[in-house]
Design a protein around this motif. Structure first.
Motif, PDB file in Angstrom:
ATOM      1  N   ARG A 150       2.581  -4.961  -5.431  1.00 46.51           N
ATOM      2  CA  ARG A 150       1.251  -4.444  -5.118  1.00 46.51           C
ATOM      3  C   ARG A 150       0.669  -5.157  -3.909  1.00 46.51           C
ATOM      4  N   LEU A 151       0.022  -4.384  -3.025  1.00 44.95           N
ATOM      5  CA  LEU A 151      -0.609  -4.969  -1.840  1.00 44.95           C
ATOM      6  C   LEU A 151      -1.641  -6.017  -2.223  1.00 44.95           C
ATOM      7  N   ALA A 152      -2.415  -5.729  -3.272  1.00 47.65           N
ATOM      8  CA  ALA A 152      -3.477  -6.645  -3.670  1.00 47.65           C
ATOM      9  C   ALA A 152      -2.941  -7.989  -4.136  1.00 47.65           C
ATOM     10  N   ARG A 153      -1.660  -8.062  -4.498  1.00 40.97           N
ATOM     11  CA  ARG A 153      -1.069  -9.340  -4.891  1.00 40.97           C
ATOM     12  C   ARG A 153      -0.608 -10.142  -3.676  1.00 40.97           C
ATOM     13  N   LEU A 154      -0.543  -9.493  -2.519  1.00 37.42           N
ATOM     14  CA  LEU A 154      -0.069 -10.164  -1.316  1.00 37.42           C
ATOM     15  C   LEU A 154      -1.183 -10.498  -0.340  1.00 37.42           C
ATOM     16  N   VAL A 155      -2.209  -9.646  -0.291  1.00 41.39           N
ATOM     17  CA  VAL A 155      -3.276  -9.784   0.698  1.00 41.39           C
ATOM     18  C   VAL A 155      -4.580 -10.124  -0.021  1.00 41.39           C
ATOM     19  N   ASP A 156      -5.216 -11.201   0.404  1.00 36.85           N
ATOM     20  CA  ASP A 156      -6.482 -11.631  -0.181  1.00 36.85           C
ATOM     21  C   ASP A 156      -7.591 -10.680   0.258  1.00 36.85           C
ATOM     22  N   GLU A 157      -8.182  -9.987  -0.713  1.00 34.61           N
ATOM     23  CA  GLU A 157      -9.204  -8.977  -0.400  1.00 34.61           C
ATOM     24  C   GLU A 157     -10.403  -9.590   0.313  1.00 34.61           C
ATOM     25  N   GLU A 158     -10.914 -10.703  -0.184  1.00 31.50           N
ATOM     26  CA  GLU A 158     -12.103 -11.310   0.409  1.00 31.50           C
ATOM     27  C   GLU A 158     -11.829 -11.808   1.819  1.00 31.50           C
ATOM     28  N   ALA A 159     -10.667 -12.407   2.030  1.00 30.05           N
ATOM     29  CA  ALA A 159     -10.337 -12.905   3.368  1.00 30.05           C
ATOM     30  C   ALA A 159     -10.159 -11.765   4.361  1.00 30.05           C
ATOM     31  N   ALA A 160      -9.661 -10.612   3.865  1.00 36.52           N
ATOM     32  CA  ALA A 160      -9.407  -9.478   4.761  1.00 36.52           C
ATOM     33  C   ALA A 160     -10.637  -8.600   4.974  1.00 36.52           C
ATOM     34  N   ARG A 161     -11.685  -8.788   4.170  1.00 36.28           N
ATOM     35  CA  ARG A 161     -12.850  -7.899   4.214  1.00 36.28           C
ATOM     36  C   ARG A 161     -13.461  -7.750   5.614  1.00 36.28           C
ATOM     37  N   PRO A 162     -13.630  -8.838   6.384  1.00 39.69           N
ATOM     38  CA  PRO A 162     -14.260  -8.674   7.710  1.00 39.69           C
ATOM     39  C   PRO A 162     -13.423  -7.849   8.694  1.00 39.69           C
ATOM     40  N   TYR A 163     -12.145  -7.668   8.405  1.00 36.46           N
ATOM     41  CA  TYR A 163     -11.247  -7.047   9.370  1.00 36.46           C
ATOM     42  C   TYR A 163     -10.837  -5.622   8.986  1.00 36.46           C
ATOM     43  N   LEU A 164     -11.264  -5.161   7.826  1.00 36.66           N
ATOM     44  CA  LEU A 164     -10.847  -3.850   7.347  1.00 36.66           C
ATOM     45  C   LEU A 164     -12.055  -2.965   7.084  1.00 36.66           C
ATOM     46  N   SER A 165     -11.849  -1.668   7.225  1.00 42.53           N
ATOM     47  CA  SER A 165     -12.898  -0.708   6.917  1.00 42.53           C
ATOM     48  C   SER A 165     -13.063  -0.597   5.405  1.00 42.53           C
ATOM     49  N   PRO A 166     -14.188  -0.062   4.928  1.00 40.71           N
ATOM     50  CA  PRO A 166     -14.349   0.128   3.478  1.00 40.71           C
ATOM     51  C   PRO A 166     -13.234   0.979   2.873  1.00 40.71           C
ATOM     52  N   GLU A 167     -12.773   1.972   3.626  1.00 41.59           N
ATOM     53  CA  GLU A 167     -11.690   2.836   3.127  1.00 41.59           C
ATOM     54  C   GLU A 167     -10.391   2.048   2.990  1.00 41.59           C
ATOM     55  N   ASP A 168     -10.127   1.190   3.971  1.00 37.51           N
ATOM     56  CA  ASP A 168      -8.908   0.381   3.891  1.00 37.51           C
ATOM     57  C   ASP A 168      -8.985  -0.634   2.748  1.00 37.51           C
ATOM     58  N   LEU A 169     -10.170  -1.187   2.523  1.00 36.63           N
ATOM     59  CA  LEU A 169     -10.342  -2.129   1.413  1.00 36.63           C
ATOM     60  C   LEU A 169     -10.132  -1.443   0.068  1.00 36.63           C
ATOM     61  N   THR A 170     -10.624  -0.211  -0.047  1.00 32.23           N
ATOM     62  CA  THR A 170     -10.412   0.551  -1.274  1.00 32.23           C
ATOM     63  C   THR A 170      -8.930   0.806  -1.495  1.00 32.23           C
ATOM     64  N   PHE A 171      -8.226   1.124  -0.411  1.00 37.23           N
ATOM     65  CA  PHE A 171      -6.784   1.349  -0.508  1.00 37.23           C
ATOM     66  C   PHE A 171      -6.062   0.067  -0.905  1.00 37.23           C
ATOM     67  N   LEU A 172      -6.496  -1.057  -0.342  1.00 37.25           N
ATOM     68  CA  LEU A 172      -5.858  -2.341  -0.641  1.00 37.25           C
ATOM     69  C   LEU A 172      -5.920  -2.657  -2.126  1.00 37.25           C
ATOM     70  N   THR A 173      -7.036  -2.350  -2.769  1.00 37.23           N
ATOM     71  CA  THR A 173      -7.202  -2.687  -4.185  1.00 37.23           C
ATOM     72  C   THR A 173      -6.683  -1.609  -5.124  1.00 37.23           C
ATOM     73  N   ASN A 174      -6.187  -0.510  -4.588  1.00 33.83           N
ATOM     74  CA  ASN A 174      -5.621   0.546  -5.429  1.00 33.83           C
ATOM     75  C   ASN A 174      -4.335   0.031  -6.087  1.00 33.83           C
ATOM     76  N   PRO A 175      -4.223   0.096  -7.418  1.00 37.20           N
ATOM     77  CA  PRO A 175      -3.021  -0.430  -8.085  1.00 37.20           C
ATOM     78  C   PRO A 175      -1.743   0.298  -7.704  1.00 37.20           C
ATOM     79  N   HIS A 176      -1.853   1.496  -7.131  1.00 36.95           N
ATOM     80  CA  HIS A 176      -0.659   2.246  -6.733  1.00 36.95           C
ATOM     81  C   HIS A 176      -0.214   1.930  -5.310  1.00 36.95           C
ATOM     82  N   ALA A 177      -1.033   1.169  -4.574  1.00 36.55           N
ATOM     83  CA  ALA A 177      -0.667   0.795  -3.202  1.00 36.55           C
ATOM     84  C   ALA A 177       0.261  -0.406  -3.258  1.00 36.55           C
ATOM     85  N   GLN A 178       1.501  -0.218  -2.859  1.00 35.51           N
ATOM     86  CA  GLN A 178       2.466  -1.308  -2.934  1.00 35.51           C
ATOM     87  C   GLN A 178       3.449  -1.233  -1.779  1.00 35.51           C
ATOM     88  N   LEU A 179       4.149  -2.333  -1.569  1.00 33.40           N
ATOM     89  CA  LEU A 179       5.208  -2.398  -0.568  1.00 33.40           C
ATOM     90  C   LEU A 179       6.547  -2.308  -1.292  1.00 33.40           C
TER      91      LEU A 179
END
Length: 271
Positions: A150-179
């Motif tokens: 899962r992306l959320a297990r690799l990328v820190d949501e809070e650290a990435a927040r200033p650099y991502l759009s709200p839509e990208d942040l929502t995608f990051l925390t989606n449990p189906h978004a994975q590498l």
């Protein structure tokens, strides 16, 4: 004529007749275990496999029996001291547990249906992903290689927040978004990601998801390789296309900062 008085003999007078008692079913149960029919012993072995209180429906499914049939047999087994009924299901009596566990471990004739192979499946969403994963295990060894992270297990949501759009942040925390595949350093830090892209990645909804994934990996500093694969590719062709994609990635200067050692080792093996 005098009629003698009838005085019956009371041979039991002053004696206490013991009450008739049923045999102790719990004490007799172990001795009767091996006399049980095959169908009944199989139910007991199913209970031994779960090693806990088991719902009636689960016992029936494991034994491939209708629930009402399994219930009837369990009631009969409880009457002879083999099992007991609890609020949540059925459980082996303590004296029977080692016998059923022995059957579970040794007796082929019991024909236990658990575990069933068709309940298990290999990890990965497709055969291609699994083949690519096995190839990466070989060429990136001894680096740890993970499948379906899962992306959320690799990328820190809070650290990435200033650099991502709200839509990208929502995608990051989606449990189906994975590498699909992640290569790690010896300290288990991710250093490289690989995506196996099939024809479904040409469909508009998937195209947008892939773009979001690319942006998130770019922000996180995680190199991402996308490999176009088809199920009919031979192993030799799969290794060739993987090497080609990794060679293209090696030309990017960012790899000198992360994953350089792992990538160099992989390319030397693919050469």
């Amino acid at each position: 004529m005098t009629v003698p008085e009838f005085a019956p003999r009371l041979s039991h007078a002053g004696q206490r007749t013991p009450l008739r008692t049923a045999p102790n079913r719990l004490l007799n149960a172990p001795a009767r275990y091996h006399e049980l029919e095959f169908r009944h012993r199989r139910l007991l072995v199913v209970l031994a496999a779960y090693d806990s209180e088991v719902p009636e429906a689960m016992i029936a499914a494991a034994s491939r029996l209708p629930v009402h049939v399994a219930r009837g047999w369990l009631i009969r087994l409880s009457e002879i001291g083999m099992v007991r009924q609890l609020p949540g299901g059925w459980q082996l009596e303590e004296a029977i547990t080692p016998l059923a566990q022995n059957d579970l471990a040794q007796s082929v004739h019991v024909a236990l249906l658990l575990p069933r192979a068709d309940l298990l499946r290999p990890p990965g969403d497709s055969t291609v992903e699994r083949r690519l994963y096995l190839a990466c295990l070989s060429i990136f060894a001894p680096s740890p290689v993970l499948l379906g992270v899962r992306l959320a297990r690799l990328v820190d949501e809070e650290a990435a927040r200033p650099y991502l759009s709200p839509e990208d942040l929502t995608f990051l925390t989606n449990p189906h978004a994975q590498l699909d595949i992640v290569i790690c350093s010896p300290s288990l830090m991710p250093v490289l990601a690989i995506e196996a892209d099939g024809p479904q990645h040409d469909v508009p909804p998937q195209v947008e998801r892939d773009r979001r994934k690319n942006r998130i990996c770019r922000v996180a500093g995680l190199p991402l390789v996308r490999l176009r694969v088809r199920p009919q590719l031979s192993d030799e062709s799969l290794h060739y296309h993987l090497g080609k994609a990794l060679s293209a990635l090696a030309q990017q200067t960012r790899l000198s900062e992360r994953g350089h050692e792992e990538l160099a080792r992989a390319l030397s093996r693919l050469a």
